[in-house]
Motif scaffolding. Structure first.
Motif, PDB file in Angstrom:
ATOM      1  N   VAL A  30      -3.122   0.779  41.744  1.00  0.00           N
ATOM      2  CA  VAL A  30      -2.348   2.023  41.743  1.00  0.00           C
ATOM      3  C   VAL A  30      -2.749   2.816  40.511  1.00  0.00           C
ATOM      4  O   VAL A  30      -3.065   2.240  39.475  1.00  0.00           O
ATOM      5  CB  VAL A  30      -0.823   1.767  41.746  1.00  0.00           C
ATOM      6  CG1 VAL A  30      -0.373   1.158  43.049  1.00  0.00           C
ATOM      7  CG2 VAL A  30      -0.429   0.864  40.583  1.00  0.00           C
ATOM      8  N   THR A  31      -2.731   4.151  40.661  1.00  0.00           N
ATOM      9  CA  THR A  31      -3.129   5.015  39.553  1.00  0.00           C
ATOM     10  C   THR A  31      -1.983   5.877  39.047  1.00  0.00           C
ATOM     11  O   THR A  31      -1.900   6.163  37.856  1.00  0.00           O
ATOM     12  CB  THR A  31      -4.298   5.919  39.974  1.00  0.00           C
ATOM     13  OG1 THR A  31      -3.908   6.677  41.120  1.00  0.00           O
ATOM     14  CG2 THR A  31      -5.548   5.097  40.281  1.00  0.00           C
ATOM     15  N   SER A  35       0.602   7.115  44.311  1.00  0.00           N
ATOM     16  CA  SER A  35      -0.168   6.075  45.009  1.00  0.00           C
ATOM     17  C   SER A  35       0.706   5.377  46.028  1.00  0.00           C
ATOM     18  O   SER A  35       1.936   5.302  45.886  1.00  0.00           O
ATOM     19  CB  SER A  35      -0.732   5.062  44.018  1.00  0.00           C
ATOM     20  OG  SER A  35      -1.566   5.697  43.072  1.00  0.00           O
TER      21      SER A  35
END
Length: 759
Positions: A30-31, A35
């Motif tokens: 995940v960023t 996300s």
């Protein structure tokens, strides 16, 4: 079906940023809060989060559940314990919404805690220096606390502990080993008592001594009895050699040993052709560089023969180089004894045989110069048999090969016999270890510094390694073989010349390769301390027994000598030769010897001690020459050892008391006698030959028999005193203390003359 991060954060009651960090820690990609994750990833994340909570806390709220399921369960009323206590018929109260959020608030705290720990780890990784400083600060604080805790002991407590230790040491019945002489302080430490107690006991015994003064064996024994201790005197158990302490030469396993080349020493009498024989073998011309054509240094060479290597050592044959021949025999495997067929067995030949026998080295005899007239091989064999070397063809076990260095006859046979003996010896060494060798020769080069010729005996010597020999140490700056080519390493039985030592090592000393400079320095310092102790122990102390002898030695005449040479072995040889010239009247003192040129310090020492400076194959520098001229110091340089010995014999002879000889001056005949009033008899003489001198002596001959010998009292010519009377003249003579003079007696006049003794 997927779910956004921010949606899950809202359901869990967490900030989106915190949840992103938790998901990353869980291994999900995940960023940001936008996300998405799948339902499976969501379930795995919740399960892992619940599992971590169970491990981290003993008691806590129920594990997290899916918020949707949890809402359904919360719609059904749950019985309240408080409701049971109320009146019957009272309506049940619904559960407060805070109960629903309680597990979420705990979950939030736990998540925040995990996030903070993650940030802390991240911070530690990013700034290790700050973390290190924090740890150092904490250690210092803990140390201060420990010191404060120690300081909390009162003085009386510390005194009680000390007394308890001393009492425990007294109760120990073990024997204490002392090495005398020992200081009072060391004695107190060995017996575990205070210095004050020992000094008190000494005062009671009538001995006044401070803690730094030494006590002998008797006093130490009395003190030990006073303290109830049993002591023994001797060397400490830890008194080991330097090699044992530092494990410089460990024993090798049989499995690690490999075959090595033989080391052959060429020995024999001077000018019997040793170097010429070796010259043919190695195809070089060493004799041309030696002064007078005589070998004066030990040369080490490697020769290839039938795909095998042979290491040769060429030792001097001159009588002055006994120590060098002995050294060559001790580091060799096979000795080749060279005997000239036209000269036979000579003194140094016998000496070489004895050296080889003491070293238990097999001997191969090379009967050289068989091409010359008068060569008699059988006579040489007969003379060698008298020395215990019986040739094989005569039923003995000594190999004898007739050779000629000039025509090269028998050279190959000699080498074949040498290889045969080497194979029988089965020579082996371990090449996979630190090197151990022997210093064959050492000298001081003006440009390169100390240089040592080393024969490797065990291990492999590599360029750059650290070496130690006696008090000299250093790392190898350059290493060359016998052909003056640089080499990177040298195995067993290989001679090399190394540079880089701090000083010139002694020829014949062992040399060791060590791991680092620290070990090399420690070994050298230990050797220096041992050498200093030996010198102190060998110092002559005056006692009642030798006091008279010391006084008598004051009558000896001393000849002080300073010796400088190009190599260490030559210095030893010259020193031994000159010391042999000492006799009952003259004592030769070698006050200083060294390797290298003659310097100003040598001349200054000679000036202070009234010494003679001798240089062998070296020259004084300009400053030394000027100083020697100014101080009127005799500096002599030589290239052949014969000249040194002859000149020193002359110098020693000059210091001997001269012989008194009689030199006849003339003869006269008594023609008449005259009696004086004081009853003395004057002889009227006629000089027959030579002259009669007033300051001389006279022998009175009657029928050619001496009846008196004494000085002339007076001599007159007519009425005047005369100093001398020549032949053909008459005069009168009065002999002091003698009046029995008769006509016809013959007077022989002589003077006493001093003549120098010769050695």
């Amino acid at each position: 079906m997927s779910i956004r991060v921010y949606t899950l954060a809202k359901e869990l009651g967490l900030a989106s940023k915190d949840l992103v960090e938790l998901l990353k820690m869980a291994g999900l990609e995940v960023t940001s809060h936008m996300s998405s994750i799948t339902e499976e990833e969501k379930d795995q994340f919740l399960q892992s989060l619940n599992a971590s909570k169970k491990d981290s806390q003993k008691e806590g709220p129920a594990p997290l559940k899916d918020p949707a399921k949890e809402e359904k369960e919360n719609k059904e009323p749950a019985p309240s314990p408080k409701a049971e206590k109320k009146k019957p018929g009272a309506p049940a109260q619904k559960k407060k919404p805070e109960d629903k959020k309680a597990p979420l608030s705990h979950e939030k705290k736990q998540a925040e805690k995990d996030i903070l720990e993650g940030e802390k780890d991240k911070e530690e990784k990013e700034s290790p220096s700050k973390n290190r400083k924090r740890q150092d600060k904490k250690k210092k604080q803990d140390k201060k606390k420990e010191v404060r805790g120690k300081d909390k002991k009162s003085r009386s407590q510390r005194r009680r502990e000390r007394v308890a230790k001393e009492e425990q040491a007294r109760e120990d019945d073990s024997i204490v080993v002392l090495q005398v002489p020992i200081t009072v302080k060391e004695f107190a430490e060995e017996l575990h008592v205070s210095v004050a107690q020992v000094i008190k006991k000494l005062i009671e015994l009538g001995i006044m001594a401070s803690q730094n003064e030494s006590i002998d064996e008797d006093v130490a024994l009395l003190l030990a009895e006073e303290f109830g201790k049993e002591v023994e005197f001797g060397l400490p158990e830890s008194d080991q050699s330097v090699e044992e302490i530092f494990n410089l030469d460990p024993e090798d396993d049989e499995a690690s040993l490999e075959g090595r080349s033989p080391v052959i020493t060429v020995m024999g009498h001077v000018d019997h052709g040793k170097t010429s024989l070796l010259d043919v073998i190695k195809r070089s011309h060493v004799t041309d560089s030696e002064a007078g054509g005589i070998t004066q240094h030990i040369g080490a060479y490697v020769v290839d023969f039938e795909d095998k290597k042979l290491t040769f050592l060429d030792t001097p044959g001159h009588e002055a180089f006994t120590s060098m021949r002995s050294r060559g025999a001790q580091i060799t495997d096979i000795a080749i004894l060279v005997v000239a067929a036209d000269d036979g067995v000579m003194p140094q030949t016998i000496e070489a045989i004895n050296h080889a026998k003491v070293a238990e080295v097999p001997i191969i005899v090379a009967i050289n110069k068989i091409d010359r007239e008068g060569a008699n091989v059988d006579r040489v064999k007969q003379e060698l048999t008298e020395q215990g070397l019986v040739p094989e063809d005569w039923g003995g076990d000594t190999i004898m090969v007739p050779v000629s260095a000039k025509t090269e006859e028998g050279i190959d046979e000699l080498l074949e016999m040498t290889l045969l003996v080497a194979e029988m010896l089965e020579l082996k060494a371990n090449p996979h270890r630190l090197a151990v060798g022997t210093v064959v020769e050492a000298r001081l080069d003006k440009g390169k510094g100390p240089m040592a010729t080393i024969l490797i005996q065990k291990g492999t010597l590599k360029f750059g390694q650290y070496l130690v020999s006696g008090v000299s140490y250093g790392h190898i700056r350059a290493m060359t073989n016998d052909k003056k080519k640089n080499v990177g390493q040298a195995g067993p039985s290989t001679p090399v010349v190394v540079q880089g030592l701090s000083g010139v090592p002694n020829a014949g000393d062992a040399i060791y390769a060590v791991e680092d400079e620290k070990v090399a320095k420690e070994v050298a310092q230990r050797n220096l301390a041992d050498l200093r102790e030996e010198k102190l122990a060998s110092t002559n102390k005056v006692s009642l027994e030798n006091l008279f002898a010391k006084i008598q030695e004051g009558e000896l005449k001393d000849l002080n000598i300073i010796i400088k040479a190009d190599v260490k072995g030559t210095v030893e040889a010259i020193s031994q030769s000159l010391e042999k010239l000492s006799n009952e009247e003259v004592k030769i003192n070698i006050i200083h010897s060294g390797v290298g040129g003659i310097t100003e310090s040598d001349v200054t020492l000679a000036s202070a001690s009234n010494a003679l400076v001798i240089g062998f194959n070296v020259r004084p520098n300009i400053m030394a020459l000027d100083l020697a001229k100014q101080e009127e110091i005799d500096v002599r340089t030589y290239r052949v050892i014969y000249d040194i010995i002859e000149d020193m014999k002359a110098a020693v002879a000059g210091l001997l008391d001269p012989d008194i000889v009689e030199e006849v001056q003339g003869r006269c005949e008594v023609r008449e006698t005259f009696k004086l009033p004081n009853k003395n008899i004057v002889a009227g003489i006629y000089v027959l030959k030579g002259k009669i001198i007033r300051s001389g002596y006279v022998k009175v001959l009657r029928d050619d028999v001496i009846i008196h010998d004494g000085p002339i009292g007076s001599l007159q010519r007519f009425q005047d005193d005369a100093k001398e009377i020549a032949a053909g003249y008459e005069g009168g003579m009065l002999i002091e203390g003698f009046n029995d003079i008769q006509v016809g007696d013959v007077f022989e006049c002589y003077i006493e003359k001093e003549v120098k003794k010769e050695i």
